[in-house]
Design a protein around this motif. Structure first.
Motif, short mmCIF file in Angstrom:
data_model
loop_
_atom_site.label_atom_id
_atom_site.label_comp_id
_atom_site.label_asym_id
_atom_site.label_seq_id
_atom_site.Cartn_x
_atom_site.Cartn_y
_atom_site.Cartn_z
N LYS A 51 0.76 -1.54 0.07
CA LYS A 51 0.20 0.04 0.30
C LYS A 51 1.07 1.67 0.34
CE LYS A 51 -4.18 -1.07 2.19
NZ LYS A 51 -5.65 -1.29 3.29
N ARG A 52 2.30 1.07 0.74
CA ARG A 52 2.87 2.47 1.05
C ARG A 52 3.97 2.70 -0.33
NH1 ARG A 52 5.47 5.84 0.59
NH2 ARG A 52 6.84 7.24 2.21
N TYR A 53 3.99 1.72 -1.04
CA TYR A 53 4.69 1.56 -2.22
C TYR A 53 4.62 1.14 -3.58
CZ TYR A 53 7.53 3.51 1.63
OH TYR A 53 8.51 3.68 2.68
N LEU A 54 4.55 0.22 -3.35
CA LEU A 54 4.00 -0.53 -4.65
C LEU A 54 2.25 -0.15 -5.43
CD1 LEU A 54 5.30 -4.24 -4.61
CD2 LEU A 54 7.01 -2.01 -5.25
N ILE A 55 1.76 0.47 -5.15
CA ILE A 55 0.76 0.61 -5.77
C ILE A 55 1.11 1.72 -6.94
CG2 ILE A 55 -0.86 -0.81 -4.22
CD1 ILE A 55 -1.99 1.95 -2.87
N GLN A 56 1.75 2.77 -6.04
CA GLN A 56 2.14 4.38 -6.48
C GLN A 56 3.18 3.74 -8.64
OE1 GLN A 56 5.98 6.09 -5.81
NE2 GLN A 56 5.43 5.43 -4.07
N SER A 57 2.16 4.70 -9.39
CA SER A 57 2.43 4.47 -9.91
C SER A 57 4.43 5.01 -10.53
CB SER A 57 1.90 4.70 -11.21
OG SER A 57 1.77 5.83 -11.65
N ILE A 58 5.25 3.76 -11.47
CA ILE A 58 6.38 4.50 -12.09
C ILE A 58 5.88 5.71 -13.20
CG2 ILE A 58 8.25 4.19 -13.37
CD1 ILE A 58 7.87 3.32 -10.26
N GLN A 59 6.78 7.18 -12.96
CA GLN A 59 6.10 7.83 -13.55
C GLN A 59 7.87 8.79 -14.54
OE1 GLN A 59 3.36 10.05 -13.56
NE2 GLN A 59 2.14 8.06 -12.50
N PRO A 94 4.91 -4.62 -13.48
CA PRO A 94 4.87 -5.49 -13.99
C PRO A 94 4.63 -7.26 -13.43
CG PRO A 94 6.44 -5.62 -15.45
CD PRO A 94 6.52 -4.32 -14.24
N VAL A 95 4.83 -7.20 -11.94
CA VAL A 95 5.13 -8.65 -10.81
C VAL A 95 3.60 -8.79 -10.87
CG1 VAL A 95 7.44 -7.57 -10.77
CG2 VAL A 95 4.91 -7.35 -9.39
N ARG A 96 3.85 -10.44 -9.95
CA ARG A 96 2.65 -11.14 -9.52
C ARG A 96 3.43 -11.20 -7.54
NH1 ARG A 96 1.69 -14.87 -12.45
NH2 ARG A 96 0.71 -13.70 -13.62
N ILE A 97 2.53 -11.37 -6.78
CA ILE A 97 3.20 -11.73 -5.53
C ILE A 97 1.96 -12.22 -4.72
CG2 ILE A 97 3.81 -10.22 -3.66
CD1 ILE A 97 4.72 -7.98 -4.85
N LYS A 98 2.40 -13.56 -4.23
CA LYS A 98 1.59 -14.02 -3.78
C LYS A 98 2.28 -14.31 -2.09
CE LYS A 98 -0.01 -18.01 -5.61
NZ LYS A 98 0.25 -19.74 -6.31
N ALA A 99 1.38 -14.53 -1.46
CA ALA A 99 1.76 -15.00 -0.07
C ALA A 99 1.39 -15.20 0.96
CB ALA A 99 2.05 -13.46 0.84
N ASN A 435 0.90 -6.18 -11.51
CA ASN A 435 0.23 -5.35 -12.14
C ASN A 435 0.03 -4.67 -11.39
OD1 ASN A 435 1.49 -7.84 -14.31
ND2 ASN A 435 -0.25 -8.12 -14.81
N GLY A 436 0.80 -3.96 -10.39
CA GLY A 436 0.27 -2.56 -9.54
C GLY A 436 -1.11 -2.33 -8.56
N GLN A 437 -1.41 -3.72 -8.79
CA GLN A 437 -3.21 -3.37 -8.01
C GLN A 437 -2.87 -4.34 -7.11
OE1 GLN A 437 -5.40 -4.67 -11.26
NE2 GLN A 437 -6.50 -2.51 -10.56
#
Length: 456
Positions: A51-59, A94-99, A435-437
């Protein structure tokens, strides 16, 4: 302004995109605890990172800034790759994270999360993100240590208290905010402790609980004195300082804590609390928590309990242990696993219930941990080269404990407990990010129930 995620990386990773086989199109890595101080881990903190980092987009400005800095730093920056992410992928990683679900209690040597690429053009992103994602070690390690301390205190309550389940959540109070390296550490470390307990003086933990884990109020505290609020009255006015605490805060059913060792702890207990203020304490209907703050913790707590009993009396509970009338003790100096164990053992040997005690833990709770406490590592276990998925691993002859797993991994639970196996349809790992979400959210309440199912 948003953090430039591209720059949250170790320098050596910047050149790695040129080091893989030329036809590499995919990468898959995993995170595990390879051992360490405790035999299990309590997984926590990934949702905060996402939430803090990876949902922000690369500009585009991030790419330009990174290109300027990292090339000047002496590294071959993948400008085209990052421009592709910023522009063609609209900034979404463009990554998928499972946990595993947060709050899960998982034995060491098992996969806790996996990270895989979802775009062949930028497969190397999986490795780039290791620096950021590996920081899950910190909240997980704090939650793990806190969980083990909860178990230790709970076992004492089971032996000596009438209602262990109603007492345990407030037995270890977080005093660590001033002892950590940053505001962020106090927030996420303090919240990791609150997976297990509900008492804290670390306000940032409450902020992080609201913002990242849907917790309106993650913890509670009480009015408490510090040395300055006692010594400001002067040594001759010590009893007036204590009396003021009672006047301000001692109401029927309330709880207040008063540090009482500014000068002579034993005089304070025997004469000031136990004589001059005794009737005011008893008449108030409040519970006064005495805080010793110096000396050998085990010896001081034991003597404090005995002196308080001599002045205020005690009652015998259903398990045959003594519970002080109107008074309690919190030890907040020199508190760690060793001192908690010694204090509980001594308290029980004297016939006192652990109901009488609480602990305040600071640096040892939030700061005296590191990545090697539970030996956290993120390792690549599969790459796809020329269309072929290839299991990869390391197995250093100089240190077998650093051998890594290979292939695609799943976590399953069977008659033998949790086990890490090759790709399985019964995988307990859940997709939390793609993928960013952020694909699912977990509340602190749900995580607490998972970590300590006795509360459900």
């Amino acid at each position: 302004m948003n953090t430039n995620l591209i720059l949250d990386v170790d320098s050596y990773k910047v050149s790695h995109w040129l080091q893989y086989p030329p036809d590499t199109t995919a990468m898959y890595s995993y995170v595990e605890s390879r051992g360490g101080k405790y035999p299990i881990t309590v997984f926590f903190g990934l949702q905060y990172i996402l939430k803090r980092y990876l949902i922000q987009s690369i500009q585009p400005w991030m790419v330009e800034e990174a290109n300027s800095l990292l090339t000047a730093h002496g590294l071959p920056f993948n400008y085209e790759g990052w421009r592709y992410i910023a522009e063609d992928l609209k900034g979404r990683l463009p990554v998928r994270i499972k946990a595993v679900p947060e709050g899960s209690i998982i034995p060491i040597h098992n996969v806790l999360m996996t990270v895989e690429s979802t775009d062949t053009k930028v497969f190397w992103l999986v490795s780039w993100l290791e620096t950021l994602l590996m920081r899950v070690w910190y909240p997980t390690t704090v939650a793990t240590q806190s969980w083990h301390l909860k178990k230790l205190i709970y076992e004492s309550l089971l032996r000596t208290a009438d209602d262990p389940d109603s007492e345990i959540n407030f037995k270890l109070h977080d005093f660590g905010a001033r002892g950590v390296s940053s505001l962020e550490s106090s927030g996420i470390g303090g919240l990791a402790h609150l997976v297990n307990f509900q008492g804290s003086d670390t306000v940032q933990a409450l902020v992080y609980g609201q913002k990242y884990y849907n917790s309106p109020m993650a913890a509670y505290s009480i009015p408490a004195a510090e040395h300055s609020t006692i010594t400001a009255w002067g040594r001759e006015g010590e009893v007036l300082a204590y009396q003021n605490m009672l006047t301000q805060f001692a109401k029927s059913g309330s709880v207040l804590a008063v540090v009482s060792d500014s000068y002579d702890l034993w005089n304070a207990i025997d004469h000031l609390w136990g004589d001059y203020l005794r009737e005011q304490v008893l008449d108030s209907g409040a519970t006064v928590v005495i805080r010793p703050d110096s000396g050998n913790p085990m010896e001081i707590v034991a003597k404090t309990l005995e002196k308080l009993e001599a002045r205020f009396g005690s009652t015998l509970n259903s398990k045959g242990y003594r519970v002080l009338n109107a008074m309690r003790v919190i030890q907040g100096d020199g508190v760690d696993e060793e001192s908690i164990t010694a204090i509980l053992k001594k308290t029980e040997s004297l016939g006192f219930s652990s109901t009488n005690l609480a602990f305040g833990m600071g640096g040892a709770l939030l700061q005296k941990v590191n990545r090697d406490t539970q030996k956290f590592a993120m390792k690549c276990s599969e790459v796809t080269v020329a269309g072929e998925a290839i299991p990869v691993y390391k197995d250093p002859i100089t240190d077998p404990s650093k051998a890594s797993k290979k292939g695609r991994l799943s976590l399953v639970k069977n008659e033998f407990g949790y086990q890490t196996v090759s790709n399985s349809s019964e995988d307990l790992l859940e997709v939390v990010y793609e993928n960013g979400q952020l694909l699912q959210g977990q509340s602190l309440d749900t995580i607490r129930q998972r970590a300590w199912p006795r509360n459900t």
